[in-house]
Scaffold this motif. Structure first.
Motif, PDB file in Angstrom:
ATOM      1  N   TRP A   3       0.823  -1.206   0.000  1.00  0.00           N
ATOM      2  CA  TRP A   3       0.000   0.000   0.000  1.00  0.00           C
ATOM      3  C   TRP A   3       0.859   1.258   0.000  1.00  0.00           C
ATOM      4  CZ3 TRP A   3       0.328   3.401   4.095  1.00  0.00           C
ATOM      5  CH2 TRP A   3       0.802   2.903   5.326  1.00  0.00           C
ATOM      6  N   ASP A  14      -3.409   3.823   3.319  1.00  0.00           N
ATOM      7  CA  ASP A  14      -3.319   2.730   4.278  1.00  0.00           C
ATOM      8  C   ASP A  14      -3.669   1.417   3.589  1.00  0.00           C
ATOM      9  OD1 ASP A  14      -6.142   2.850   4.008  1.00  0.00           O
ATOM     10  OD2 ASP A  14      -6.313   4.116   5.787  1.00  0.00           O
ATOM     11  N   ARG A  15      -3.549   0.326   4.334  1.00  0.00           N
ATOM     12  CA  ARG A  15      -3.870  -0.997   3.789  1.00  0.00           C
ATOM     13  C   ARG A  15      -5.329  -1.098   3.372  1.00  0.00           C
ATOM     14  NH1 ARG A  15      -2.713  -6.778   4.382  1.00  0.00           N
ATOM     15  NH2 ARG A  15      -4.703  -7.864   4.565  1.00  0.00           N
ATOM     16  N   LYS A  16      -6.215  -0.435   4.096  1.00  0.00           N
ATOM     17  CA  LYS A  16      -7.645  -0.490   3.782  1.00  0.00           C
ATOM     18  C   LYS A  16      -7.904   0.002   2.359  1.00  0.00           C
ATOM     19  CE  LYS A  16     -12.142   1.119   5.523  1.00  0.00           C
ATOM     20  NZ  LYS A  16     -12.575   1.976   4.388  1.00  0.00           N
ATOM     21  N   SER A  40      -6.931  -2.752   0.038  1.00  0.00           N
ATOM     22  CA  SER A  40      -7.895  -3.852   0.102  1.00  0.00           C
ATOM     23  C   SER A  40      -9.168  -3.504  -0.666  1.00  0.00           C
ATOM     24  CB  SER A  40      -8.223  -4.186   1.559  1.00  0.00           C
ATOM     25  OG  SER A  40      -7.075  -4.699   2.224  1.00  0.00           O
ATOM     26  N   GLU A  41      -9.599  -2.271  -0.593  1.00  0.00           N
ATOM     27  CA  GLU A  41     -10.805  -1.852  -1.311  1.00  0.00           C
ATOM     28  C   GLU A  41     -10.587  -1.903  -2.819  1.00  0.00           C
ATOM     29  OE1 GLU A  41     -11.651   1.950   0.396  1.00  0.00           O
ATOM     30  OE2 GLU A  41     -12.679   1.090   2.148  1.00  0.00           O
TER      31      GLU A  41
END
Length: 201
Positions: free
Chosen positions: A124, A131-133, A136-137
């Motif tokens: 990321w 961020d990692r989120k 992931s999205e």
């Protein structure tokens, strides 16, 4: 489009971006910059896209950037090209197998992710995301079946390489399961800037 002297001027390409806060655009910008600066991507200034597709990507997401970013690629020796190409192509093949076939941007993103996997930080971070989120999205949207396979929340770069190992039948992990591995925290731990610590042996 933002002016060149605004807050995003530290990354020249983002000055051309339609929306420099959009994760997909940040991922493309990071892949372009990494491909221009990393020896691991020598000869891949369009991060693996052919000339026409790279131009199309720039025109769609970075209008006006062609003059600054379409340049003749420097000569690259066979030795410099061979090793990175094998790794890049393996990752790209994995991602293309799972990408949404109905969206060209998903295919472009597969190239960008493969290029950013050549970076040294969390994926990321190498993709310029917050961020990692955010990563992931993007993966859930453009590679839903691959996203669904990461049931344990493994770090994405680690997960991709693990998938390649399993695909090629080359199991390099010494432990029978992830839960029993000494490196568990490095594969599944949090990804904040100060969270990663190598396992001491």
């Amino acid at each position: 489009m933002l002016a060149r002297n605004d807050v995003f001027s530290y990354d020249p390409l983002l000055a051309y971006a339609q929306d420099p806060r959009e994760p997909l655009i940040l991922a493309f910008a990071s892949a372009i910059e990494l491909a221009r600066s990393s020896s691991r991507l020598a000869g891949r200034e369009g991060f693996g896209l052919d000339h026409a597709e790279f131009c199309a990507l720039l025109d769609r997401y970075f209008p006006g950037a062609r003059g600054a970013y379409i340049k003749p690629a420097p000569a690259v020796t066979d030795a410099a090209r061979r090793a990175p190409a094998d790794e890049f192509d393996s990752l790209l093949g994995l991602l293309l197998d799972y990408c949404r076939s109905d969206a060209v941007e998903s295919r472009w993103l597969a190239h960008a992710i493969a290029a950013c996997c050549m970076g040294d930080d969390h994926l990321w971070q190498d993709m310029g995301l917050a961020d990692r989120k955010a990563l992931s999205e993007l993966l859930a949207c453009h590679f839903p079946a691959l996203f669904a396979r990461n049931t344990g929340g493994m770090r994405w770069k680690k997960f991709f390489y693990k998938q390649l190992c399993e695909r090629e039948g080359a199991y390099v992990c010494r432990s029978p399961t992830c839960a029993e591995c000494d490196e568990y925290a490095n594969c599944f731990g949090p990804e904040e800037d100060d969270a990663w610590q190598p396992v001491k042996r």
